[in-house]
Design a protein around this motif. Structure first.
Motif, PDB file in Angstrom:
ATOM      1  N   GLN A  21     -89.109  67.017  14.433  1.00  7.44           N
ATOM      2  CA  GLN A  21     -88.717  68.177  13.642  1.00  7.44           C
ATOM      3  C   GLN A  21     -89.397  69.396  14.253  1.00  7.44           C
ATOM      4  N   PRO A  22     -88.781  70.556  14.092  1.00  6.17           N
ATOM      5  CA  PRO A  22     -89.323  71.754  14.749  1.00  6.17           C
ATOM      6  C   PRO A  22     -90.709  72.126  14.217  1.00  6.17           C
ATOM      7  N   ASN A  23     -91.549  72.659  15.097  1.00  6.45           N
ATOM      8  CA  ASN A  23     -92.886  73.153  14.743  1.00  6.45           C
ATOM      9  C   ASN A  23     -93.800  72.091  14.124  1.00  6.45           C
ATOM     10  N   SER A  24     -93.575  70.818  14.471  1.00 11.59           N
ATOM     11  CA  SER A  24     -94.415  69.757  13.934  1.00 11.59           C
ATOM     12  C   SER A  24     -94.706  68.768  15.054  1.00 11.59           C
ATOM     13  N   VAL A  25     -95.840  68.108  14.938  1.00 14.32           N
ATOM     14  CA  VAL A  25     -96.163  67.060  15.899  1.00 14.32           C
ATOM     15  C   VAL A  25     -95.713  65.734  15.293  1.00 14.32           C
ATOM     16  N   THR A  26     -94.851  65.017  15.998  1.00 11.45           N
ATOM     17  CA  THR A  26     -94.316  63.763  15.462  1.00 11.45           C
ATOM     18  C   THR A  26     -94.494  62.628  16.484  1.00 11.45           C
ATOM     19  N   ILE A  27     -94.423  61.399  15.966  1.00 15.15           N
ATOM     20  CA  ILE A  27     -94.564  60.221  16.832  1.00 15.15           C
ATOM     21  C   ILE A  27     -93.404  60.171  17.824  1.00 15.15           C
ATOM     22  N   GLN A  28     -92.186  60.406  17.312  1.00 16.67           N
ATOM     23  CA  GLN A  28     -90.999  60.349  18.170  1.00 16.67           C
ATOM     24  C   GLN A  28     -91.151  61.299  19.361  1.00 16.67           C
ATOM     25  N   GLU A  29     -91.625  62.495  19.082  1.00 17.92           N
ATOM     26  CA  GLU A  29     -91.812  63.496  20.138  1.00 17.92           C
ATOM     27  C   GLU A  29     -92.778  62.985  21.210  1.00 17.92           C
ATOM     28  N   LYS A  30     -93.891  62.378  20.777  1.00 18.35           N
ATOM     29  CA  LYS A  30     -94.889  61.882  21.729  1.00 18.35           C
ATOM     30  C   LYS A  30     -94.311  60.764  22.599  1.00 18.35           C
ATOM     31  N   ILE A  31     -93.541  59.887  21.980  1.00 23.16           N
ATOM     32  CA  ILE A  31     -92.954  58.776  22.756  1.00 23.16           C
ATOM     33  C   ILE A  31     -91.895  59.313  23.714  1.00 23.16           C
ATOM     34  N   GLU A  32     -91.069  60.226  23.242  1.00 25.72           N
ATOM     35  CA  GLU A  32     -90.021  60.774  24.119  1.00 25.72           C
ATOM     36  C   GLU A  32     -90.621  61.598  25.261  1.00 25.72           C
ATOM     37  N   LYS A  33     -91.754  62.257  24.996  1.00 23.04           N
ATOM     38  CA  LYS A  33     -92.439  62.999  26.068  1.00 23.04           C
ATOM     39  C   LYS A  33     -92.945  62.041  27.151  1.00 23.04           C
ATOM     40  N   ALA A  34     -93.473  60.887  26.716  1.00 24.01           N
ATOM     41  CA  ALA A  34     -93.948  59.884  27.682  1.00 24.01           C
ATOM     42  C   ALA A  34     -92.764  59.377  28.514  1.00 24.01           C
ATOM     43  N   LEU A  35     -91.643  59.108  27.844  1.00 25.26           N
ATOM     44  CA  LEU A  35     -90.459  58.603  28.562  1.00 25.26           C
ATOM     45  C   LEU A  35     -89.886  59.675  29.510  1.00 25.26           C
ATOM     46  N   LEU A  36     -89.988  60.927  29.100  1.00 27.80           N
ATOM     47  CA  LEU A  36     -89.525  62.039  29.951  1.00 27.80           C
ATOM     48  C   LEU A  36     -90.276  62.024  31.289  1.00 27.80           C
ATOM     49  N   LYS A  37     -91.589  61.788  31.199  1.00 23.90           N
ATOM     50  CA  LYS A  37     -92.399  61.746  32.432  1.00 23.90           C
ATOM     51  C   LYS A  37     -92.040  60.535  33.283  1.00 23.90           C
ATOM     52  N   ILE A  38     -91.870  59.389  32.617  1.00 21.57           N
ATOM     53  CA  ILE A  38     -91.526  58.165  33.355  1.00 21.57           C
ATOM     54  C   ILE A  38     -90.182  58.350  34.070  1.00 21.57           C
ATOM     55  N   HIS A  39     -89.273  59.104  33.435  1.00 19.21           N
ATOM     56  CA  HIS A  39     -87.943  59.330  34.016  1.00 19.21           C
ATOM     57  C   HIS A  39     -87.876  60.641  34.803  1.00 19.21           C
ATOM     58  N   LYS A  40     -89.037  61.139  35.185  1.00 16.90           N
ATOM     59  CA  LYS A  40     -89.157  62.329  36.044  1.00 16.90           C
ATOM     60  C   LYS A  40     -88.314  63.511  35.549  1.00 16.90           C
ATOM     61  N   GLY A  41     -88.424  63.760  34.251  1.00 14.83           N
ATOM     62  CA  GLY A  41     -87.773  64.945  33.713  1.00 14.83           C
ATOM     63  C   GLY A  41     -86.435  64.696  33.027  1.00 14.83           C
ATOM     64  N   ALA A  42     -85.907  63.495  33.148  1.00 14.79           N
ATOM     65  CA  ALA A  42     -84.654  63.176  32.443  1.00 14.79           C
ATOM     66  C   ALA A  42     -85.007  62.761  31.013  1.00 14.79           C
TER      67      ALA A  42
END
Lengths: 247, 247
Positions: A21-42
């Motif tokens: 959700q906007p302007n909040s720190v969430t678990i989903q965001e943290k996991i998707e950020k990790a996956l973003l790095k693993i997928h080199k920006g995808a």
């Protein structure tokens, strides 16, 4: 594409819940950020068995996502864990069939709620148990649990903030209350839970434990289909999404 | 004036240690702030059995202070608890003789250090155990503990940042290492501990557990009187000041 499913543990203390959700720190965001790095920006979208509220913990949240990468399960676990903060853990990774869906295919969910029932709080566990210093009648709460079990319309145990349009009939297959030392553990298992349902059930059971009303009053609350008849919503920090079961 | 002694629990995670220092949040400051309110603006200085470092926890810190108020022990406990943050607990309050001194009269101190020895961390306990995923030889660490016990010059196990001018001979009356499930518990009891001594002992024992050197190497480290011979300082968050004993 490979479909990957993971069992996730998280300490919900520092999060505004699971779902992005906007302007909040969430678990989903943290996991998707990790996956973003693993997928080199995808960017990779994850789907969970369901959301959890701010402050609620998980021992067995299940997620899935699709990836073009061909890592082994062990490598997925290590890659994700390296990038995740210390309050989120990838407990288990499994490659699953492309038809598997962590939300749609869940058969039942188990929640546990922990209450510390003694005079002093436990400062080292304060974020994971709800501290209740009053004397509680465990027998009465156990008896009340028997009235929760079964298929009922749980309107009285659903937050009025719900956006749910469908009916509120759910089946609770397990509802127990046990005391070990100073700790009371409530276990609820069922095919689906409404918004804040477990926390309202616990708040109501604690009222019964305090002697505010007898165990059978649960029946009357259910029949009333009125949120005003049940107890206060117990605090989020005692609640754990414990396990999600699939066919 | 009455002299009041308290046993205090605290979670050191969010503090720069026990002792008051400028521009830092400390346990002492929080307790003195609570006492300031109880004394309606009159400042009360507390004295502890000793300081603890940033991030170190306590299950049995002992403090004392003098007060012109005539509250009962129970009232002191309640008044202080109401004003303290949720990570500091007044476990026990006792009125003591005016000659009692929490620092000067302590006969021995017990520290415990917890290590979680398994692949995955425990995210719910991450601030109270040091996670070591490597295989550790418990027998070797137990044997090494026997060389720590006794009266020795512990210069090799004292931080070089110490300001201590006197000798570094201390008597360790108990040094043990036991494993329960995945958790390793180190217990150290003695008449006095040097700056970072327990954490350097644990860091060195973990090296022995990993097979870097044999248990008897402790003897050589002690004889060398050289901080460079011992292991790294283990992280603060696994350490608890467990108990202070008085005559």
């Amino acid at each position: 594409m490979e479909r990957i499913s993971c069992i996730i543990h998280y300490d919900g203390t520092n999060y505004s819940g699971f779902q992005i959700q906007p302007n909040s720190v969430t678990i989903q965001e943290k996991i998707e950020k990790a996956l973003l790095k693993i997928h080199k920006g995808a960017s990779i979208r994850i789907i969970a068995s369901g959301r959890t509220d701010a402050g609620v913990h998980a021992m067995g949240q299940v997620i899935h996502f699709d990836s073009p990468l061909t890592l082994k399960e062990k490598e997925w676990k290590r890659a994700m864990q390296t990038l995740l903060p210390s309050d989120i853990l990838v407990h288990h990774v499994q490659k699953v069939d492309a038809t598997f869906h962590s939300q749609h295919h869940s058969k039942s969910k188990e929640y546990r709620y922990f209450v510390l029932n003694r005079q002093d709080p436990d400062i080292f566990n304060r974020q994971y148990v709800h501290h209740v210093p009053h004397t509680l009648n465990i027998d009465a709460m156990e008896q009340a649990c028997a009235y929760i079990k079964g298929t009922h319309d749980f309107t009285s145990f659903c937050s009025m903030k719900t956006t749910l349009k469908g009916d509120k009939v759910r089946t609770v297959t397990e509802a127990t209350c046990t005391k070990n030392g100073d700790t009371i553990e409530f276990v609820f298992k069922g095919n689906g839970f409404l918004y804040n349902m477990v926390r309202i059930l616990v708040g109501t059971l604690l009222n019964i434990g305090k002697g505010k009303y007898p165990p059978i009053y649960i029946k009357q609350i259910l029949e009333a289909k009125d949120r005003n008849k049940s107890g206060a919503t117990a605090p989020a920090h005692g609640l754990f999404l414990w396990e999600v079961t699939y066919e």
